[in-house]
Design an enzyme around this catalytic site. Structure first.
Site, PDB file in Angstrom:
ATOM      1  N   THR A 177       0.875  -1.163  -0.079  1.00 37.54           N
ATOM      2  CA  THR A 177       0.160   0.006  -0.058  1.00 37.54           C
ATOM      3  C   THR A 177       0.946   1.310  -0.017  1.00 37.54           C
ATOM      4  O   THR A 177       1.846   1.264   0.497  1.00 37.54           O
ATOM      5  CB  THR A 177      -0.693  -0.065   1.289  1.00 37.54           C
ATOM      6  OG1 THR A 177      -1.724  -1.171   1.226  1.00 37.54           O
ATOM      7  CG2 THR A 177      -1.759   1.249   1.209  1.00 37.54           C
ATOM      8  N   GLY A 213       6.162  -0.549   0.107  1.00 39.72           N
ATOM      9  CA  GLY A 213       7.083   0.555   0.159  1.00 39.72           C
ATOM     10  C   GLY A 213       7.234   0.380   1.563  1.00 39.72           C
ATOM     11  O   GLY A 213       7.033  -0.268   2.458  1.00 39.72           O
ATOM     12  N   LYS A 258       6.983   1.599   8.682  1.00 40.45           N
ATOM     13  CA  LYS A 258       5.876   1.571   7.829  1.00 40.45           C
ATOM     14  C   LYS A 258       4.841   1.790   8.369  1.00 40.45           C
ATOM     15  O   LYS A 258       4.522   1.910   9.715  1.00 40.45           O
ATOM     16  CB  LYS A 258       5.817   0.076   7.124  1.00 40.45           C
ATOM     17  CG  LYS A 258       6.745  -0.381   6.084  1.00 40.45           C
ATOM     18  CD  LYS A 258       6.467  -1.572   5.562  1.00 40.45           C
ATOM     19  CE  LYS A 258       5.037  -1.715   5.042  1.00 40.45           C
ATOM     20  NZ  LYS A 258       4.788  -0.602   4.024  1.00 40.45           N
ATOM     21  N   GLY A 259       3.606   2.123   7.864  1.00 37.18           N
ATOM     22  CA  GLY A 259       2.237   2.582   8.325  1.00 37.18           C
ATOM     23  C   GLY A 259       2.189   4.178   8.167  1.00 37.18           C
ATOM     24  O   GLY A 259       0.750   4.645   8.339  1.00 37.18           O
ATOM     25  N   GLU A 272      -0.287  -5.076   6.328  1.00 36.79           N
ATOM     26  CA  GLU A 272       0.943  -5.014   5.508  1.00 36.79           C
ATOM     27  C   GLU A 272       1.832  -6.063   6.457  1.00 36.79           C
ATOM     28  O   GLU A 272       2.706  -6.855   5.753  1.00 36.79           O
ATOM     29  CB  GLU A 272       1.490  -3.917   5.545  1.00 36.79           C
ATOM     30  CG  GLU A 272       1.033  -2.877   4.424  1.00 36.79           C
ATOM     31  CD  GLU A 272       1.548  -1.393   4.625  1.00 36.79           C
ATOM     32  OE1 GLU A 272       1.529  -0.603   3.355  1.00 36.79           O
ATOM     33  OE2 GLU A 272       2.011  -1.178   5.498  1.00 36.79           O
TER      34      GLU A 272
HETATM   35  C1  5RP Z   1       1.230   2.280   4.075  1.00 33.08           C
HETATM   36  C2  5RP Z   1       2.915   2.309   4.113  1.00 33.08           C
HETATM   37  C3  5RP Z   1       3.507   2.606   2.930  1.00 33.08           C
HETATM   38  O1  5RP Z   1       4.197   1.798   2.418  1.00 33.08           O
HETATM   39  C4  5RP Z   1       4.650   3.679   3.402  1.00 33.08           C
HETATM   40  O2  5RP Z   1       3.878   4.776   3.804  1.00 33.08           O
HETATM   41  C5  5RP Z   1       5.300   4.391   2.182  1.00 33.08           C
HETATM   42  O3  5RP Z   1       4.416   5.159   1.364  1.00 33.08           O
HETATM   43  P1  5RP Z   1       4.918   5.776   0.108  1.00 33.08           P
HETATM   44  O4  5RP Z   1       5.412   4.808  -1.263  1.00 33.08           O
HETATM   45  O5  5RP Z   1       3.555   6.441  -0.503  1.00 33.08           O
HETATM   46  O6  5RP Z   1       5.798   6.858   0.187  1.00 33.08           O
HETATM   47  O7  5RP Z   1       3.666   1.725   4.969  1.00 33.08           O
HETATM   48  O8  5RP Z   1       0.870   1.849   5.334  1.00 33.08           O
END
Ligand code: 5RP
Length: 236
Positions: free
Chosen positions: A31, A87, A99-100, A108
């Protein structure tokens, strides 16, 4: 050499990880904006005939993947996956992650734990010496959330970590609710010197559903930067 745009780097990292996808793989789909680039690229491959089956880590990713015609299932029907591609908000040289930021950390982590390998796609701006510049998201059950917040604060203080713990809110100031129906608290502790210990202590707090420290989960991190892709860990 000029620095590529953030979107270009996300795309490059996603493209590099896509090379690891082979026919009939059981995949987890992450996500966030970087994972969304991967889902786009995977969608194009599926439309061109690639056969895979995927478990999304959020309702957002589920909707994106479904719109692209990517075959989807759930962990209930397919409890073991080959690979998850996701990601991260931050990573260090030991492939520990925060993450989060996108609010999907619980699913995730469940999907990562159900996968033989986790590949992280990211860019060099997210690499840190010590985790913690990015506020650590903690998913908390709604029941007794204020007490849980105090418990998190005390636990962190016990490890010398002091800083604001802010409940995540939507633009209209209503509490942010995860796909699992929980709150998120973003903890600005600063540098976390002992992430393993913090992870263990947070996991032991009643009411903490999950925290955003991902340790010993990422097999490889695809880091996009001005010089191209660097891979931390083992992507084979
Ligand atoms: C979502 C996450 C995403 O992987 C993290 O926030 C990175 O996001 P982005 O690729 O938009 O920078 O942990 O819960």
């Amino acid at each position: 050499m000029s620095t590529p745009s953030a979107d270009t780097m996300k795309r490059e990292a996603a493209q590099a990880a896509l090379a690891a996808v082979t026919p009939h793989m059981k995949l987890g789909l992450g996500t966030g904006s970087t994972a969304a680039q991967f889902v786009d690229l995977l969608g194009a491959r599926v439309q061109a005939g690639l056969k895979v089956i995927c478990v999304p880590t959020s309702e957002r990713t589920r909707a994106q993947a479904a719109a692209l015609g990517i075959p989807l299932t759930t962990l209930d029907d397919l409890p073991e996956l080959d690979l998850v591609i996701d990601g991260a908000d931050e990573f260090d040289a030991s492939r520990r992650l925060i993450k989060g930021g996108g609010g999907a950390l619980l699913r995730e982590k469940i999907v990562a734990a159900a996968s033989k390998r986790m590949f992280v796609i990211t860019d060099a701006t997210k690499e840190v010496k010590s985790l913690g510049a990015f506020p650590l998201p903690i998913e908390v059950d709604r029941f007794g959330a204020q007490s849980t917040q105090l418990n998190i604060e005390r636990t962190a203080r016990g490890l010398g970590l002091i800083g604001p713990i802010i409940q995540r809110r939507n633009k209209n100031q209503t509490p942010y609710i995860t796909d699992g129906g929980h709150y998120i608290y973003d903890c600005s502790f600063g540098a976390i010197d002992t992430p393993e210990l913090l992870a263990e202590r947070l996991a032991a707090i009643p009411g903490v559903v999950e925290h955003g420290l991902f340790i010993n989960l990422a097999a490889a991190i695809f880091v996009a930067g001005a010089q191209g892709i660097r891979i931390l860990g083992n992507a084979i």
